[in-house]
Design a protein around this motif. Structure first.
Motif, PDB file in Angstrom:
ATOM      1  N   LYS A 181     -19.651   2.444  -0.982  1.00 58.38           N
ATOM      2  CA  LYS A 181     -18.460   1.714  -0.524  1.00 58.38           C
ATOM      3  C   LYS A 181     -17.180   2.460  -0.920  1.00 58.38           C
ATOM      4  O   LYS A 181     -16.268   2.616  -0.119  1.00 58.38           O
ATOM      5  CB  LYS A 181     -18.430   0.318  -1.162  1.00 58.38           C
ATOM      6  N   VAL A 182     -17.142   2.913  -2.166  1.00 58.25           N
ATOM      7  CA  VAL A 182     -15.933   3.596  -2.633  1.00 58.25           C
ATOM      8  C   VAL A 182     -15.787   4.937  -1.913  1.00 58.25           C
ATOM      9  O   VAL A 182     -14.688   5.332  -1.513  1.00 58.25           O
ATOM     10  CB  VAL A 182     -15.972   3.783  -4.165  1.00 58.25           C
ATOM     11  N   ARG A 183     -16.904   5.608  -1.700  1.00 59.53           N
ATOM     12  CA  ARG A 183     -16.846   6.896  -1.012  1.00 59.53           C
ATOM     13  C   ARG A 183     -16.315   6.711   0.425  1.00 59.53           C
ATOM     14  O   ARG A 183     -15.491   7.501   0.896  1.00 59.53           O
ATOM     15  CB  ARG A 183     -18.237   7.547  -0.976  1.00 59.53           C
ATOM     16  N   MET A 229     -13.919   9.201 -10.514  1.00 61.66           N
ATOM     17  CA  MET A 229     -15.013  10.185 -10.592  1.00 61.66           C
ATOM     18  C   MET A 229     -15.143  10.987  -9.299  1.00 61.66           C
ATOM     19  O   MET A 229     -15.313  12.197  -9.309  1.00 61.66           O
ATOM     20  CB  MET A 229     -16.350   9.466 -10.839  1.00 61.66           C
ATOM     21  N   LEU A 230     -15.058  10.295  -8.165  1.00 65.53           N
ATOM     22  CA  LEU A 230     -15.292  10.969  -6.883  1.00 65.53           C
ATOM     23  C   LEU A 230     -14.060  11.732  -6.403  1.00 65.53           C
ATOM     24  O   LEU A 230     -14.168  12.854  -5.897  1.00 65.53           O
ATOM     25  CB  LEU A 230     -15.709   9.948  -5.811  1.00 65.53           C
ATOM     26  N   ALA A 231     -12.877  11.123  -6.529  1.00 70.25           N
ATOM     27  CA  ALA A 231     -11.667  11.729  -5.950  1.00 70.25           C
ATOM     28  C   ALA A 231     -10.782  12.411  -6.987  1.00 70.25           C
ATOM     29  O   ALA A 231      -9.819  13.090  -6.639  1.00 70.25           O
ATOM     30  CB  ALA A 231     -10.866  10.663  -5.197  1.00 70.25           C
ATOM     31  N   LEU A 259       0.846  -1.186   0.000  1.00 70.63           N
ATOM     32  CA  LEU A 259       0.000   0.000   0.000  1.00 70.63           C
ATOM     33  C   LEU A 259       0.882   1.237   0.000  1.00 70.63           C
ATOM     34  O   LEU A 259       2.032   1.183   0.375  1.00 70.63           O
ATOM     35  CB  LEU A 259      -0.854   0.021   1.266  1.00 70.63           C
ATOM     36  N   GLY A 260       0.287   2.308  -0.357  1.00 62.80           N
ATOM     37  CA  GLY A 260       0.917   3.617  -0.175  1.00 62.80           C
ATOM     38  C   GLY A 260       2.320   3.693  -0.724  1.00 62.80           C
ATOM     39  O   GLY A 260       3.251   4.049  -0.025  1.00 62.80           O
ATOM     40  N   ILE A 261       2.473   3.376  -1.982  1.00 64.49           N
ATOM     41  CA  ILE A 261       3.799   3.446  -2.557  1.00 64.49           C
ATOM     42  C   ILE A 261       4.248   4.897  -2.630  1.00 64.49           C
ATOM     43  O   ILE A 261       3.557   5.753  -3.152  1.00 64.49           O
ATOM     44  CB  ILE A 261       3.800   2.786  -3.944  1.00 64.49           C
ATOM     45  N   ALA A 264     -11.991   7.474   4.324  1.00 63.33           N
ATOM     46  CA  ALA A 264     -11.151   6.890   5.370  1.00 63.33           C
ATOM     47  C   ALA A 264      -9.683   7.300   5.208  1.00 63.33           C
ATOM     48  O   ALA A 264      -8.889   7.178   6.130  1.00 63.33           O
ATOM     49  CB  ALA A 264     -11.277   5.374   5.345  1.00 63.33           C
ATOM     50  N   LYS A 265      -9.303   7.760   4.032  1.00 66.43           N
ATOM     51  CA  LYS A 265      -7.888   8.078   3.777  1.00 66.43           C
ATOM     52  C   LYS A 265      -7.489   9.424   4.363  1.00 66.43           C
ATOM     53  O   LYS A 265      -8.207  10.365   4.276  1.00 66.43           O
ATOM     54  CB  LYS A 265      -7.609   8.076   2.274  1.00 66.43           C
TER      55      LYS A 265
END
Ligand code: HEC
Ligand code: HEC
Ligand code: HEC
Length: 428
Positions: free
Chosen positions: A420-422, A365-367, A20-22, A427-428
């Motif tokens: 779910k994606v939102r 689309m969202l982020a 994660l988080g490269i 959460a990030k």
């Protein structure tokens, strides 16, 4: 340990492969050219292998380690691979270095977790190991930084468990070219299967998160996978792209009809954009030579390009999805869904729009998304995020329109998918 426990163990440990988080730092560039020293060649190979992505943490010296990789059952930290004698690999002999990189065995004989992609690096030639060793011993600044200890809970902290995983899943075989490959395809295959470790993300995974195929001869190799829920497209044959489009994408993060997003952004930035054009041409030739994975059955009949363009242009009796597209997206992606070459990517036919799993599409689309700045294309293209402007229901209607407009043939998206994606983005 019971068989079941073993299975869980391997699952969780190997989940870390898809780190994660490269993050990373661009290392000083030395072009691969005739007349270069062994260490310069090694510096180039380290970029092909993207060692910096995992072995550097934000704010810490390059290659000093400390990047946290959440394996789900404890946090694993990448190690210091600078030539520091105490905290790094300064005391490693060339053979010990080769065993760590290709077999996942440390100098003290303990086993590395496969978060370190040694199953791919097993294919690296002796010659290239020699060059990498020269670079990591003489070309990298030593750092006395001591990364935090990995905090894997019992029994996952038992490194000997990896012996079993390696026995069942690791295909630690040297690179084997296939008969009939041209020298170009052969070099491309060597880079992709080995140092490039493209398969760690692009090959589907089995029950123990082992890659389901480990070399070009297997139909599942590079046939597409999933990374933290984000669909990763197949690289086999790349039917939509010609050789130049593939090279362009890897070199600049964009091409005539697409732009990079998700974890591939960092791969382009730190690794492929720094490869020579000759190596990228070989990689493209190799990917084109792989027989494509069988096309997925269309989930729906496409509306048809002309029908979609006509409906959007007339702008009467629009569905909610069509109206939202005209209001929010068509200024850049146009009613044709074709965007503008090298500036706004195509939505008609795009892998990310048609993927069975809509996570990546909804995430973009969202982020929003941004291309990396690379030597050959320094300008950054930005797609704004629409998370604040679209409700879950609206985003679902818009995404469903995209997935079934023009020539696209993917299933509709539900409000629940969007929620779910939102939640993940929030959460990030
Ligand atoms: C996808 C992430 C990732 C990439 C890419 C990666 N590594 Fe690693 N590497 C790790 C992690 C995580 C560990 C520690 C694993 C553990 O603690 O079991 C590690 C451990 C090592 C070690 C063992 C050091 C020690 O004694 O503890 C060496 C040597 C090493 N890596 C070299 C390299 C080189 C050289 C490259 C590039 C060719 C590279 N790594 C690329 C994640 C990565
Ligand atoms: C850390 C995971 C990761 C690694 C390693 C990786 N990729 Fe990717 N790749 C992705 C993801 C995720 C996408 C989807 C990007 C998107 O949704 O825009 C992608 C997309 C691509 C695409 C675009 C395909 C399409 O149809 O749109 C190409 C080409 C590609 N990768 C080539 C490579 C090559 C070559 C390598 C090895 C040198 C590589 N990738 C290594 C994660 C990875
Ligand atoms: C201001 C211009 C602009 C607007 C408005 C815009 N986009 Fe984008 N879009 C971009 C750019 C630039 C990219 C490339 C960024 C990247 O992929 O890193 C992009 C990328 C994308 C991608 C990823 C394509 C790929 O090949 O990976 C999708 C999907 C997308 N946009 C959908 C939409 C949707 C849906 C809307 C409306 C809600 C929208 N865009 C509005 C400029 C825009």
């Amino acid at each position: 340990m019971s068989k079941h426990a073993m299975k869980t163990l391997t699952c969780l440990l190997t989940a870390a492969v898809i780190g994660l988080g490269i993050a990373g730092h661009a290392a000083a560039a030395a072009p691969a050219a005739p007349g270069q020293t062994l260490a310069q060649r090694g510096a180039y190979l380290a970029r092909v292998g993207d060692c910096v992505a995992c072995h550097s943490a934000p704010g810490k010296p390059a290659f000093a380690g400390g990047l946290p990789i959440d394996s789900g059952l404890g946090v694993l930290y990448s190690t210091n691979i600078t030539p520091d004698k105490e905290h790094g690999i300064g005391k490693y002999t060339e053979q010990q270095f080769a065993d760590a990189v290709r077999k996942g065995v440390r100098a003290d004989g303990t086993h590395l977790y496969p978060a370190m992609p040694y199953t791919s690096y097993a294919k690296v030639s002796d010659e290239d190991i020699k060059a990498l060793y020269a670079y990591f011993q003489t070309g990298v600044q030593a750092s006395a930084y001591a990364p935090p200890e990995s905090k894997m809970g019992f029994p996952f902290n038992q490194r000997w468990g990896m012996v079993f995983w390696n026995f069942f899943f690791a295909d630690n075989k040297p690179f084997k070219p296939q008969p009939g490959w041209s020298p170009q395809v052969r070099n491309g295959a060597y880079l992709v299967e080995g140092l490039g470790h493209c398969s760690t993300c692009h090959t589907p995974r089995g029950f123990a998160i082992n890659e389901k195929a480990s070399n070009s001869g297997e139909a599942k190799f590079l046939a597409g996978g999933e990374l933290n829920g984000w669909p990763v497209p197949s690289l086999r044959g790349l039917p939509r792209w010609d050789l130049a489009a593939i090279v362009d994408y890897l070199q600049t993060g964009r091409n005539k009809n697409s732009a990079v997003a998700g974890e591939m952004t960092a791969v382009v930035q730190h690794s492929t954009s720094q490869m020579t054009t000759a190596d990228l041409n070989d990689i493209a030739a190799y990917l084109k030579a792989l027989p494509p994975a069988p096309a997925r059955e269309a989930a729906v009949k496409p509306q048809g390009r002309e029908a979609t363009v006509k409906k959007l242009s007339a702008a009467v009796d629009l569905t909610l999805g069509e109206r939202l597209y005209l209001d929010n997206c068509s200024a850049c992606h146009f009613v044709t869904g074709k965007g503008a070459t090298r500036v706004f990517p195509e939505l008609d036919g795009a892998s990310v729009v048609n993927a069975e799993n809509p996570t990546a599409l909804l995430h973009v689309m969202l982020a929003g998304a941004r291309t990396p700045s690379t030597d050959k294309a320094p300008s950054v293209l930005v797609m704004p995020g629409f998370g604040k402007r679209l409700s879950d229901g609206e985003a679902a209607a818009l995404a469903s329109f995209l997935r079934q407009g023009w020539g696209n043939t993917a299933a509709a998206v539900s409000e629940k998918d969007v929620a779910k994606v939102r939640a993940r983005i929030d959460a990030k």
